[in-house]
Motif scaffolding. Structure first.
Motif, PDB file in Angstrom:
ATOM      1  N   PRO A 157      -0.686   1.262  24.909  1.00  0.00           N
ATOM      2  CA  PRO A 157      -0.899   0.128  25.828  1.00  0.00           C
ATOM      3  C   PRO A 157      -2.169  -0.644  25.497  1.00  0.00           C
ATOM      4  O   PRO A 157      -3.117  -0.086  24.938  1.00  0.00           O
ATOM      5  CB  PRO A 157      -1.027   0.812  27.195  1.00  0.00           C
ATOM      6  N   PRO A 158      -2.180  -1.925  25.845  1.00  0.00           N
ATOM      7  CA  PRO A 158      -3.420  -2.693  25.701  1.00  0.00           C
ATOM      8  C   PRO A 158      -4.514  -2.034  26.546  1.00  0.00           C
ATOM      9  O   PRO A 158      -4.269  -1.662  27.693  1.00  0.00           O
ATOM     10  CB  PRO A 158      -3.071  -4.075  26.257  1.00  0.00           C
ATOM     11  N   GLN A 159      -5.677  -1.868  25.970  1.00  0.00           N
ATOM     12  CA  GLN A 159      -6.745  -1.143  26.662  1.00  0.00           C
ATOM     13  C   GLN A 159      -7.106  -1.766  28.012  1.00  0.00           C
ATOM     14  O   GLN A 159      -7.368  -1.049  28.963  1.00  0.00           O
ATOM     15  CB  GLN A 159      -7.981  -1.036  25.766  1.00  0.00           C
ATOM     16  N   ASN A 160      -7.093  -3.098  28.089  1.00  0.00           N
ATOM     17  CA  ASN A 160      -7.489  -3.748  29.342  1.00  0.00           C
ATOM     18  C   ASN A 160      -6.438  -3.608  30.446  1.00  0.00           C
ATOM     19  O   ASN A 160      -6.713  -3.904  31.599  1.00  0.00           O
ATOM     20  CB  ASN A 160      -7.818  -5.223  29.105  1.00  0.00           C
ATOM     21  N   MET A 161      -5.220  -3.128  30.098  1.00  0.00           N
ATOM     22  CA  MET A 161      -4.167  -2.951  31.099  1.00  0.00           C
ATOM     23  C   MET A 161      -3.633  -1.519  31.120  1.00  0.00           C
ATOM     24  O   MET A 161      -2.634  -1.240  31.764  1.00  0.00           O
ATOM     25  CB  MET A 161      -3.013  -3.913  30.809  1.00  0.00           C
ATOM     26  N   ARG A 162      -4.298  -0.628  30.409  1.00  0.00           N
ATOM     27  CA  ARG A 162      -3.791   0.736  30.210  1.00  0.00           C
ATOM     28  C   ARG A 162      -3.477   1.442  31.528  1.00  0.00           C
ATOM     29  O   ARG A 162      -2.380   1.951  31.727  1.00  0.00           O
ATOM     30  CB  ARG A 162      -4.804   1.549  29.401  1.00  0.00           C
ATOM     31  N   ASP A 163      -4.439   1.513  32.427  1.00  0.00           N
ATOM     32  CA  ASP A 163      -4.236   2.236  33.685  1.00  0.00           C
ATOM     33  C   ASP A 163      -3.104   1.627  34.508  1.00  0.00           C
ATOM     34  O   ASP A 163      -2.295   2.341  35.094  1.00  0.00           O
ATOM     35  CB  ASP A 163      -5.532   2.273  34.505  1.00  0.00           C
ATOM     36  N   GLU A 164      -3.055   0.312  34.539  1.00  0.00           N
ATOM     37  CA  GLU A 164      -2.005  -0.384  35.280  1.00  0.00           C
ATOM     38  C   GLU A 164      -0.627  -0.065  34.698  1.00  0.00           C
ATOM     39  O   GLU A 164       0.322   0.236  35.430  1.00  0.00           O
ATOM     40  CB  GLU A 164      -2.261  -1.888  35.222  1.00  0.00           C
ATOM     41  N   ILE A 165      -0.502  -0.124  33.379  1.00  0.00           N
ATOM     42  CA  ILE A 165       0.777   0.145  32.724  1.00  0.00           C
ATOM     43  C   ILE A 165       1.224   1.580  32.956  1.00  0.00           C
ATOM     44  O   ILE A 165       2.377   1.841  33.305  1.00  0.00           O
ATOM     45  CB  ILE A 165       0.685  -0.175  31.213  1.00  0.00           C
ATOM     46  N   LEU A 166       0.310   2.514  32.801  1.00  0.00           N
ATOM     47  CA  LEU A 166       0.668   3.919  33.007  1.00  0.00           C
ATOM     48  C   LEU A 166       1.058   4.188  34.455  1.00  0.00           C
ATOM     49  O   LEU A 166       1.984   4.948  34.717  1.00  0.00           O
ATOM     50  CB  LEU A 166      -0.477   4.832  32.558  1.00  0.00           C
ATOM     51  N   SER A 167       0.391   3.551  35.379  1.00  0.00           N
ATOM     52  CA  SER A 167       0.727   3.713  36.792  1.00  0.00           C
ATOM     53  C   SER A 167       2.121   3.164  37.093  1.00  0.00           C
ATOM     54  O   SER A 167       2.928   3.806  37.772  1.00  0.00           O
ATOM     55  CB  SER A 167      -0.322   3.012  37.654  1.00  0.00           C
ATOM     56  N   LEU A 168       2.413   1.970  36.585  1.00  0.00           N
ATOM     57  CA  LEU A 168       3.723   1.360  36.830  1.00  0.00           C
ATOM     58  C   LEU A 168       4.850   2.135  36.157  1.00  0.00           C
ATOM     59  O   LEU A 168       5.929   2.303  36.731  1.00  0.00           O
ATOM     60  CB  LEU A 168       3.731  -0.092  36.359  1.00  0.00           C
ATOM     61  N   THR A 169       4.623   2.615  34.944  1.00  0.00           N
ATOM     62  CA  THR A 169       5.684   3.334  34.254  1.00  0.00           C
ATOM     63  C   THR A 169       5.925   4.713  34.861  1.00  0.00           C
ATOM     64  O   THR A 169       7.018   5.255  34.752  1.00  0.00           O
ATOM     65  CB  THR A 169       5.396   3.466  32.742  1.00  0.00           C
ATOM     66  N   LYS A 170       4.927   5.248  35.523  1.00  0.00           N
ATOM     67  CA  LYS A 170       5.117   6.523  36.218  1.00  0.00           C
ATOM     68  C   LYS A 170       6.196   6.365  37.301  1.00  0.00           C
ATOM     69  O   LYS A 170       7.013   7.252  37.513  1.00  0.00           O
ATOM     70  CB  LYS A 170       3.802   6.995  36.837  1.00  0.00           C
ATOM     71  N   GLY A 171       6.206   5.212  37.944  1.00  0.00           N
ATOM     72  CA  GLY A 171       7.240   4.947  38.946  1.00  0.00           C
ATOM     73  C   GLY A 171       8.627   4.912  38.335  1.00  0.00           C
ATOM     74  O   GLY A 171       9.597   5.394  38.927  1.00  0.00           O
ATOM     75  N   ASP A 172       8.739   4.375  37.130  1.00  0.00           N
ATOM     76  CA  ASP A 172      10.036   4.355  36.448  1.00  0.00           C
ATOM     77  C   ASP A 172      10.480   5.749  36.046  1.00  0.00           C
ATOM     78  O   ASP A 172      11.641   6.096  36.158  1.00  0.00           O
ATOM     79  CB  ASP A 172       9.970   3.447  35.215  1.00  0.00           C
ATOM     80  N   LYS A 173       9.549   6.518  35.557  1.00  0.00           N
ATOM     81  CA  LYS A 173       9.855   7.909  35.205  1.00  0.00           C
ATOM     82  C   LYS A 173      10.376   8.637  36.438  1.00  0.00           C
ATOM     83  O   LYS A 173      11.398   9.319  36.392  1.00  0.00           O
ATOM     84  CB  LYS A 173       8.594   8.586  34.670  1.00  0.00           C
ATOM     85  N   ASN A 174       9.674   8.474  37.557  1.00  0.00           N
ATOM     86  CA  ASN A 174      10.083   9.140  38.794  1.00  0.00           C
ATOM     87  C   ASN A 174      11.437   8.655  39.278  1.00  0.00           C
ATOM     88  O   ASN A 174      12.226   9.431  39.827  1.00  0.00           O
ATOM     89  CB  ASN A 174       9.023   8.962  39.875  1.00  0.00           C
ATOM     90  N   CYS A 175      11.745   7.381  39.067  1.00  0.00           N
ATOM     91  CA  CYS A 175      13.045   6.836  39.453  1.00  0.00           C
ATOM     92  C   CYS A 175      14.165   7.581  38.735  1.00  0.00           C
ATOM     93  O   CYS A 175      15.137   8.016  39.343  1.00  0.00           O
ATOM     94  CB  CYS A 175      13.093   5.338  39.125  1.00  0.00           C
ATOM     95  N   MET A 176      14.023   7.763  37.430  1.00  0.00           N
ATOM     96  CA  MET A 176      15.053   8.448  36.659  1.00  0.00           C
ATOM     97  C   MET A 176      15.147   9.918  37.052  1.00  0.00           C
ATOM     98  O   MET A 176      16.245  10.450  37.227  1.00  0.00           O
ATOM     99  CB  MET A 176      14.766   8.318  35.170  1.00  0.00           C
ATOM    100  N   ILE A 177      14.012  10.568  37.206  1.00  0.00           N
ATOM    101  CA  ILE A 177      14.018  11.982  37.592  1.00  0.00           C
ATOM    102  C   ILE A 177      14.684  12.162  38.954  1.00  0.00           C
ATOM    103  O   ILE A 177      15.478  13.091  39.146  1.00  0.00           O
ATOM    104  CB  ILE A 177      12.580  12.554  37.570  1.00  0.00           C
ATOM    105  N   GLN A 178      14.387  11.267  39.897  1.00  0.00           N
ATOM    106  CA  GLN A 178      15.003  11.365  41.221  1.00  0.00           C
ATOM    107  C   GLN A 178      16.524  11.208  41.168  1.00  0.00           C
ATOM    108  O   GLN A 178      17.262  11.887  41.881  1.00  0.00           O
ATOM    109  CB  GLN A 178      14.398  10.332  42.181  1.00  0.00           C
ATOM    110  N   GLU A 179      17.018  10.314  40.310  1.00  0.00           N
ATOM    111  CA  GLU A 179      18.464  10.145  40.176  1.00  0.00           C
ATOM    112  C   GLU A 179      19.114  11.407  39.595  1.00  0.00           C
ATOM    113  O   GLU A 179      20.188  11.816  40.026  1.00  0.00           O
ATOM    114  CB  GLU A 179      18.800   8.930  39.299  1.00  0.00           C
ATOM    115  N   ILE A 180      18.443  12.036  38.634  1.00  0.00           N
ATOM    116  CA  ILE A 180      18.975  13.283  38.055  1.00  0.00           C
ATOM    117  C   ILE A 180      18.934  14.397  39.097  1.00  0.00           C
ATOM    118  O   ILE A 180      19.883  15.183  39.219  1.00  0.00           O
ATOM    119  CB  ILE A 180      18.198  13.680  36.780  1.00  0.00           C
ATOM    120  N   ILE A 181      17.856  14.464  39.869  1.00  0.00           N
ATOM    121  CA  ILE A 181      17.769  15.466  40.948  1.00  0.00           C
ATOM    122  C   ILE A 181      18.925  15.295  41.919  1.00  0.00           C
ATOM    123  O   ILE A 181      19.561  16.274  42.328  1.00  0.00           O
ATOM    124  CB  ILE A 181      16.402  15.378  41.680  1.00  0.00           C
ATOM    125  N   LYS A 182      19.222  14.042  42.294  1.00  0.00           N
ATOM    126  CA  LYS A 182      20.340  13.801  43.235  1.00  0.00           C
ATOM    127  C   LYS A 182      21.654  14.323  42.667  1.00  0.00           C
ATOM    128  O   LYS A 182      22.434  14.956  43.376  1.00  0.00           O
ATOM    129  CB  LYS A 182      20.467  12.303  43.553  1.00  0.00           C
TER     130      LYS A 182
END
Length: 197
Positions: free
Chosen positions: A113-138
């Motif tokens: 990730p671009p260094q100036n947006m790294r934390d923001e990108i990782l935070s947002l993509t964590k939500g996507d990861k959780n979205c997929m994991i939650q669908e598999i859990i269901k």
């Protein structure tokens, strides 16, 4: 005139997607994007104030599409037997990963990730990861309720499948789609034998 402007903006985003996927954020050049679209750099700045603005619009669009795709895919498979549902979920996800140019952008930006947006990108993509994991859990919990899956830790099972699936998707540059699908089918068969009744 508004339609033409919207069309140009879409073409800019399409070419920027390729530019960011190939060169990363820091290596992407506005003049190359403009040339690929067939406009001059000044025209490019008429539509977007900066490289960061283009990047953010692309990134947010990819995030929205990804979450929508995951939910639509999971919903479209309801009613199937659990093993088939998991198999189809993985197949559809991988076919999209191998055929989707947005995945090259996603992988490059997520892992570098671009260094100036790294934390923001990782935070947002964590939500996507959780979205997929939650669908598999269901899917796993519905299978357990139907007695197709033994009593197992749904989250651990979902994480196992998630990491296997995303690892194969990340390997798209070193294997063919057929090899990826075949590998995932083998992993899924082993996974299914370990959790099914």
């Amino acid at each position: 005139m508004a339609i033409k402007g919207a069309d140009t903006k879409e073409r800019i985003l399409k070419e920027a997607l390729s530019e960011f996927a190939s060169h990363g954020y820091e290596g992407a050049r506005m003049d190359r994007i403009a040339a690929a679209v067939g406009i001059n750099k000044a025209s490019l700045y008429f539509h977007f104030k900066s490289k960061e603005e283009i990047f953010r619009e692309l990134f947010n669009a990819v995030l929205r599409k990804y979450k929508s795709f995951i939910r639509r895919t999971a919903d479209s498979l309801s009613g199937l037997e659990t093993g088939k549902r998991l198999q189809e979920f993985c197949r559809i996800y991988l076919e999209d990963s191998f055929d989707n140019p947005e995945i090259d952008f996603w992988n490059r930006i997520y892992y570098l990730p671009p260094q100036n947006m790294r934390d923001e990108i990782l935070s947002l993509t964590k939500g996507d990861k959780n979205c997929m994991i939650q669908e598999i859990i269901k899917i796993i919990e519905e299978g357990r309720n139907k007695k197709e899956i033994r009593n197992t830790d749904s989250k651990k099972a979902a994480l196992t499948l998630y990491y296997s699936l995303t690892c194969v998707a990340l390997s798209k540059d070193i294997m063919t789609k057929k090899e990826g699908l075949d590998d995932m089918k083998g992993v899924l068969n082993f996974f299914w034998q370990s959790i099914s009744n």
